[in-house]
Scaffold this motif. Structure first.
Motif, PDB file in Angstrom:
ATOM      1  N   LYS A  51      34.325  42.082  43.794  1.00  0.00           N
ATOM      2  CA  LYS A  51      35.405  42.422  43.649  1.00  0.00           C
ATOM      3  C   LYS A  51      36.719  41.396  44.059  1.00  0.00           C
ATOM      4  N   ILE A  52      36.186  40.738  45.546  1.00  0.00           N
ATOM      5  CA  ILE A  52      37.318  39.627  45.351  1.00  0.00           C
ATOM      6  C   ILE A  52      37.078  38.354  44.627  1.00  0.00           C
ATOM      7  N   ALA A  53      36.027  38.036  44.002  1.00  0.00           N
ATOM      8  CA  ALA A  53      35.458  37.267  42.922  1.00  0.00           C
ATOM      9  C   ALA A  53      36.328  37.890  41.812  1.00  0.00           C
ATOM     10  N   PHE A  54      36.077  38.654  41.427  1.00  0.00           N
ATOM     11  CA  PHE A  54      36.969  39.043  40.125  1.00  0.00           C
ATOM     12  C   PHE A  54      38.350  39.034  40.377  1.00  0.00           C
ATOM     13  N   LEU A  55      39.157  39.760  41.547  1.00  0.00           N
ATOM     14  CA  LEU A  55      40.118  39.375  41.353  1.00  0.00           C
ATOM     15  C   LEU A  55      41.057  37.586  41.394  1.00  0.00           C
ATOM     16  N   PHE A  56      40.025  37.383  42.386  1.00  0.00           N
ATOM     17  CA  PHE A  56      40.690  35.801  42.172  1.00  0.00           C
ATOM     18  C   PHE A  56      40.815  35.058  41.575  1.00  0.00           C
ATOM     19  N   SER A  57      39.893  35.131  40.961  1.00  0.00           N
ATOM     20  CA  SER A  57      38.999  34.816  39.424  1.00  0.00           C
ATOM     21  C   SER A  57      40.607  34.978  38.371  1.00  0.00           C
ATOM     22  N   ALA A  58      40.663  35.973  38.356  1.00  0.00           N
ATOM     23  CA  ALA A  58      41.710  36.620  36.858  1.00  0.00           C
ATOM     24  C   ALA A  58      42.833  36.203  37.514  1.00  0.00           C
ATOM     25  N   MET A  59      43.348  35.959  39.106  1.00  0.00           N
ATOM     26  CA  MET A  59      44.580  35.885  39.607  1.00  0.00           C
ATOM     27  C   MET A  59      44.609  34.242  39.055  1.00  0.00           C
ATOM     28  N   ARG A  60      43.974  33.797  39.313  1.00  0.00           N
ATOM     29  CA  ARG A  60      44.192  32.226  38.743  1.00  0.00           C
ATOM     30  C   ARG A  60      44.508  31.757  37.636  1.00  0.00           C
ATOM     31  N   HIS A  61      43.093  32.372  36.777  1.00  0.00           N
ATOM     32  CA  HIS A  61      43.955  32.259  35.336  1.00  0.00           C
ATOM     33  C   HIS A  61      44.445  33.088  34.752  1.00  0.00           C
ATOM     34  N   PHE A  62      45.606  34.130  35.412  1.00  0.00           N
ATOM     35  CA  PHE A  62      47.113  34.146  34.890  1.00  0.00           C
ATOM     36  C   PHE A  62      47.565  33.675  35.136  1.00  0.00           C
ATOM     37  N   ALA A  63      47.587  32.922  36.841  1.00  0.00           N
ATOM     38  CA  ALA A  63      48.794  31.401  36.957  1.00  0.00           C
ATOM     39  C   ALA A  63      48.623  30.974  36.152  1.00  0.00           C
ATOM     40  N   ALA A  64      47.336  29.806  35.090  1.00  0.00           N
ATOM     41  CA  ALA A  64      47.049  29.510  33.902  1.00  0.00           C
ATOM     42  C   ALA A  64      47.674  30.104  33.025  1.00  0.00           C
ATOM     43  N   GLU A  65      47.987  30.612  32.613  1.00  0.00           N
ATOM     44  CA  GLU A  65      48.298  31.844  31.817  1.00  0.00           C
ATOM     45  C   GLU A  65      50.292  31.486  32.037  1.00  0.00           C
TER      46      GLU A  65
END
Ligand SMILES: Cc1cc2nc3c(=O)[nH]c(=O)nc-3n(C[C@H](O)[C@H](O)[C@H](O)COP(=O)(O)OP(=O)(O)OC[C@H]3O[C@@H](n4cnc5c(N)ncnc54)[C@H](O)[C@@H]3O)c2cc1C
Length: 510
Positions: free
Chosen positions: A49-63
Motif C-alpha cells: 500500500k505504501i509503495a502503491f501510494l508513493f508511486s501514484a503520488m509521484r506519477h500524479f505530481a509528474a502529470e
C-alpha cells in the motif's frame, strides 16, 4: 499582482478535478505534495500500500507538472523532510510565502482534526473545500439520515438512484423492474467456471525505485512488496477498469459472493485502491457500467450489483462515518475484548479458509468483500476480538484501506460493535456458509459438517457459542428468533459440549 495560493494535495487526492485545484493559477500557485512518516506509520500499513501510494503520488505530481502547474514535491527521503503534514506545510509556507493555503477536506477524522490546527501553525488563512468526488455531500447525507431510527442501505441506495438517475427508466422506475438483484448475486462457483486473469501492470523505473525505498524504510511493516502489479497512473487505472468490464463484469453479479482456493480476485474489479486515492472517478465508473447494461453487454444483476456497491455501499459507509465520528471508533456493543489471534499476521492456521484469505492478503494487500466479511470478519466476531484491534488490522492490511471506509465496514458490518446502527443483525455464520460459497472446506483438515468433536470445523461450535454468550443482547432481535429457537432445542449435553470445546479453542489462541 495575483496572490499566490499554496495548494496541498494529499495521497488520497490524486484527481485532476479535485476541488482544491479547480481554480489553480498556473502562473502564480504552487502545489505541495509530501510523503511523510506520520501518514505512512500512524498504523503499520501494508508495504504494498505504501509503495502503491508513493508511486501514484509521484506519477500524479509528474502529470500536474506536465499540465503546467508548479509542483513542490517532498519525498520521504528528502534530508529536510519534517515527518508530518503540518510541519511540511510550515516549511512550505516559509519557502513560497503564499497568501493562503487551499486544501480539499480530509477523508479521515484523524487528519480533519489536525487540519483545524493548520491556520495557527502556518500563519496563513486555510481554505478547506468540500470533497466533491463523492455522489453524496455530507449535508445531503445528514439530511437523509435525520430523524431515522435505523439507517438502512436499501433506503439510501434507492434515494441515490433517483437522485442520480443511474439505472432508472425515463418514467422514474428502476431499470429491469427491480431495485435490487442481491438474491441473484449468490451463486457458488462450479468447477467448470473459468476465472479471468487479473489485470497486472509491469512496474516502471519510478515504481521500482519506490519499491526499493519502501523495502529499505519500512522493513517491519506487514506484507509482501512483490509481486507488484497495481496501476499507479490514471491511464493504467482506467485500463484496469476497462479490463474488468470486458472480462469479469458480465459474471460479477452471479459470483459476487463466491470464494475459490488460490483465486484471490475471481470476478471482482480490484478498483477500490484506485477509487479511494482518486485515480478513478466513481461517477465515470458507474456511468460506464450503466452504458454496458444499456448496450446489452452485461446483464442487469451484474450492472445493478456493481453500481449498488459504489453508489450505495461506498457512499453509505462514508455518510455513516462522518455522522458518527469520533465516537464511532469506540463502540463495543458486544463487550468484546479478546486479542487478535497472532495468525492474522502470518496465515499460520490449519483452518484453510482463514489461511487462504490471510496469505493472499499478505501477498496482494487484497481480499474481496465476502472474504473480508464472512471469513476474517466473521471469525473475529465469533471469537469476540476487541473491535479496535480488528479494525486496526483491516486498516493495515489492504491497499484500499482508509478509516472512513474501514470503520463502518468493520465495526458496523463485520463485528456488530455499533449494535446494529445499519446492520439488522450480526453477520455471524458457521462453516456451512463458507462451504456453500467456496471450495475451501474441501481442502481443510476440519469437518465442516460436524458441530462438535476434535475434527469439527471451529466456525460451527464458535457460532453457537457466540449466540449463547450474547443471548442477552441478541435474543430479542427478530431476525435471530429462529436461530435462538434452534439453539433452545439443543439438549444440555450438546450445549455443554459446544461451550467446553469453544472455551478450550478460544483459550488456545495466541
Ligand atoms: C471488514 C471489511 C473491511 C473492508 N475494508 C475496506 C477498505 O479498507 N477499503 C474499501 O474500499 N473497502 C473495504 N471494504 C468493502 C469491500 O470489501 C471492498 O471495497 C472490496 O472488497 C474491494 O475490492 P474490489 O475493488 O475488487 O471490489 P468489487 O467487489 O469489485 O466492488 C466494486 C467497488 O464497490 C465498492 N464497495 C463494495 N462494497 C463496499 C463496501 N462495503 N463499502 C465501501 N465500498 C464498497 C468498492 O469501491 C469496490 O471497489 C471492506 C469490507 C469489509 C466487510
Amino acid at each position: 499582482m495575483t496572490e499566490r495560493s499554496l495548494r496541498l494535495i494529499l495521497g488520497d487526492q490524486l484527481s485532476l478535478g479535485i476541488s482544491s485545484l479547480v481554480d489553480a493559477d498556473v502562473a502564480a500557485d504552487v502545489v505541495l505534495m509530501a510523503e511523510v512518516m506520520q501518514e505512512a506509520t500512524y498504523v503499520r500499513h501494508h508495504r504494498k500500500k505504501i509503495a502503491f501510494l508513493f508511486s501514484a503520488m509521484r506519477h500524479f505530481a509528474a502529470e500536474l507538472g506536465g499540465a503546467g502547474l508548479k509542483v513542490d514535491y517532498v519525498a520521504i527521503d528528502h534530508p529536510d523532510n519534517a515527518g508530518s503534514l503540518r510541519a511540511e506545510l510550515v516549511r512550505a509556507v516559509h519557502r513560497h510565502r503564499p497568501a493562503r493555503l487551499v486544501v480539499t477536506e480530509a477523508g479521515e477524522h484523524r487528519l480533519a482534526r489536525d487540519m483545524a490546527q493548520w491556520r495557527a501553525a502556518c500563519g496563513v488563512p486555510v481554505e478547506i473545500r468540500e470533497d466533491t468526488r463523492f455522489f453524496c455531500s455530507h449535508a445531503i447525507f445528514d439530511q437523509w439520515a435525520k430523524g431515522r431510527r435505523q439507517l438502512r442501505l436499501e433506503h439510501f441506495y434507492r434515494a441515490q438512484r433517483v437522485a442520480t438517475g443511474l439505472l432508472m427508466t425515463a418514467d422514474g422506475r428502476p431499470a429491469g423492474g427491480r431495485w435490487n438483484y442481491d438474491s441473484e448475486n449468490r451463486r457458488g462457483l462450479g468447477r467448470d467456471v473459468a476465472v479471468p486473469p487479473p489485470f497486472l501492470v509491469e512496474p516502471d523505473a519510478l515504481t521500482h525505485a519506490v519499491i526499493a525505498l519502501v523495502d529499505r524504510r519500512f522493513p517491519d511493516h506487514f506484507g509482501d512488496l512483490l509481486p507488484f502489479g497495481l496501476a499507479v497512473t490514471r491511464m493504467q487505472a482506467e485500463a484496469a477498469f476497462a479490463h474488468f468490464r470486458r472480462v469479469a463484469l458480465p459474471c460479477f453479479g452471479d459470483y459476487q459472493d463466491a470464494m475459490k482456493q488460490d483465486e484471490p480476485v475471481l470476478f471482482h474489479s480490484l478498483i477500490a485502491p484506485y477509487l479511494n486515492c482518486g485515480l478513478l472517478d466513481p461517477r465515470a465508473v458507474c456511468l460506464m457500467v450503466e452504458a454496458d447494461y444499456r448496450a446489452g453487454r452485461v446483464p442487469i444483476n451484474a450492472a445493478e450489483g456493481f453500481i449498488r456497491q459504489i453508489l450505495g455501499w461506498r457512499e453509505f459507509v462514508r455518510g455513516v462515518y462522518w455522522l458518527h465520528m469520533p465516537r464511532y471508533g469506540e463502540r463495543n456493543h458486544l463487550d468484546a475484548y479478546a486479542p487478535l489471534p497472532q495468525f492474522y499476521w502470518t496465515g499460520d492456521t490449519p483452518m484453510n479458509c482463514l489461511k487462504q484469505c490471510i496469505v493472499q492478503t499478505r501477498r496482494h494487500a487484497y481480499a474481496h468483500h465476502i472474504q473480508r466479511l464472512m471469513v476474517t470478519g466473521n471469525f473475529a466476531l465469533l471469537c469476540g476480538v476487541a473491535p479496535r484491534e480488528i479494525n486496526e488490522w483491516y486498516l493495515i492490511v489492504y491497499a484500499d484501506a482508509y478509516d472512513w471506509v474501514v470503520s463502518p465496514n468493520v465495526l458496523g458490518m463485520a463485528v456488530f460493535a455499533d449494535g446494529g446502527l445499519f446492520a439488522s443483525k450480526p453477520y455471524a455464520a458457521g462453516g456451512k456458509y463458507i462451504k456453500r460459497m467456496s471450495d475451501y472446506c474441501r481442502h481443510c483438515q476440519f469437518d465442516v459438517d460436524s458441530t462438535v468433536g476434535e475434527d469439527a470445523c471451529p466456525f460451527n461450535y464458535l457460532y453457537w457459542h457466540f449466540l449463547m454468550r450474547n443471548r442477552d443482547r441478541l435474543a430479542g432481535n427478530a431476525r435471530l428468533k429462529l436461530i435462538y429457537s434452534a439453539l433452545d432445542r439443543f439438549g444440555p449435553d450438546r450445549r455443554e459440549a459446544i461451550r467446553g470445546q469453544s472455551e478450550r479453542f478460544l483459550n488456545s489462541l495466541n
